[in-house]
Design an enzyme around this catalytic site. Structure first.
Site, PDB file in Angstrom:
ATOM      1  N   SER A  95      84.071 146.066  45.904  1.00 42.03           N
ATOM      2  CA  SER A  95      85.095 146.345  44.900  1.00 42.03           C
ATOM      3  C   SER A  95      86.492 146.146  45.486  1.00 42.03           C
ATOM      4  O   SER A  95      86.845 145.068  45.927  1.00 42.03           O
ATOM      5  CB  SER A  95      84.888 147.760  44.344  1.00 42.03           C
ATOM      6  N   ASP A 224      77.798 144.911  35.596  1.00 38.98           N
ATOM      7  CA  ASP A 224      78.967 145.608  36.168  1.00 38.98           C
ATOM      8  C   ASP A 224      79.928 145.979  35.042  1.00 38.98           C
ATOM      9  O   ASP A 224      80.445 145.103  34.353  1.00 38.98           O
ATOM     10  CB  ASP A 224      79.647 144.685  37.177  1.00 38.98           C
ATOM     11  N   HIS A 253      78.005 148.326  38.927  1.00 39.38           N
ATOM     12  CA  HIS A 253      79.074 148.153  39.910  1.00 39.38           C
ATOM     13  C   HIS A 253      78.759 148.935  41.181  1.00 39.38           C
ATOM     14  O   HIS A 253      78.879 148.407  42.288  1.00 39.38           O
ATOM     15  CB  HIS A 253      80.410 148.632  39.322  1.00 39.38           C
TER      16      HIS A 253
END
Length: 273
Positions: A95, A224, A253
């Protein structure tokens, strides 16, 4: 606990396990190096020196008011690498951490970095615009900032659901996983949590991706709900010179469950190649 002190006086916490070739793991927002506990052990068990740090403002690092931006994050990582005198490094970023390692590798890591692995990473740019219609609208990002300011404790509890895909039919996300997301989120300083939203969503990593000459493995789940895959992995793969793309069907995610099991095997394989 091990720390380095950066040139601007910020204390950066890091943890390391094992010996051998260095593998650095960079966490997502609003987490800390604790998010990588499983991977730290797996990598150490496989014969690597696994290192994970808490980004400034996060976890056990200094609760900074300034420097909560991607350029400073990358510089902090560069100072950690220099302090530990690391070479032949494999970088792993999830991320926001994916953005951090890409910028670090492009701007500081030449001659030190040998491979990069990103998962659900924010590059090339997350914010929706005329040139990036697949991105996240500014209104959604403003809502994140509002949630953090108004009631961050409840906001992190709510966010954990989408983060791990617990709102999807058939999902089996434990309460413990959601609680740990909340625990790590509550350790982030408010200023850092707020400012990092701009850092992870509005930073353009296009030139960084284009500058990379080392192998890059780009991983992302097609379910996600945090970072839109059409604005992230599916674009990043066309910007790197030596890239491998893997899309994980139904994966969220957050790195959890069956997705984590498969991702970790891919990490071990990529690092060992």
């Amino acid at each position: 606990m091990p720390y380095i002190t950066t040139s601007d006086g910020t204390e950066i916490y890091y943890t390391e396990q094992g010996t051998g070739r260095p593998v650095i793991l960079s966490h997502g927002w609003p987490l800390s190096s604790d998010a990588w506990q499983v991977e730290l052990k797996l990598l150490a068990d496989a014969g690597y020196r696994a290192i994970a740090h808490d980004r400034r403002g996060h976890g056990r690092s200094s609760q900074t008011y300034s420097g909560n931006d991607m350029d400073t994050y990358a510089k902090d990582l560069a100072e950690l690498v220099e302090a530990l005198d690391l070479t032949d490094i494999v970088l792993i970023g999830h991320s926001t951490g994916g953005g951090e390692v890409v910028r670090y590798a492009a701007q500081y890591g030449v001659g030190r970095v040998s491979k990069i692995f990103t998962a659900g990473a924010v590059p090339p740019i997350m914010l929706k615009s005329d040139s990036n219609p697949e991105g996240t609208p500014i209104e959604a990002l403003d809502a994140i900032r509002e949630g953090v300011l108004k009631d961050r404790s409840q906001y992190y509890k709510d966010l954990s659901v989408a983060f791990y895909g617990a709102n999807r039919e058939g999902a089996t996300v434990s309460q413990g996983a959601k609680d740990d997301f909340w625990r790590q989120g509550m350790a982030v300083g408010l200023a850092a949590a707020y400012d990092c939203v701009k850092a992870f969503s509005e930073t353009d990593f296009t030139e960084d991706l284009e500058a990379l000459t080392v192998p890059v493995f780009i991983a992302q789940g097609d379910a996600d709900q945090i970072v839109p895959i059409a604005a992230a992995a599916l674009k990043s793969i066309h910007l790197v010179k030596d890239g491998t793309l893997k899309v994980y069907p139904g994966a969220p995610h957050g790195i959890y469950g069956a997705y984590q099991d498969e991702l970790d095997q891919d990490i071990l394989k990529f690092v060992g190649e």
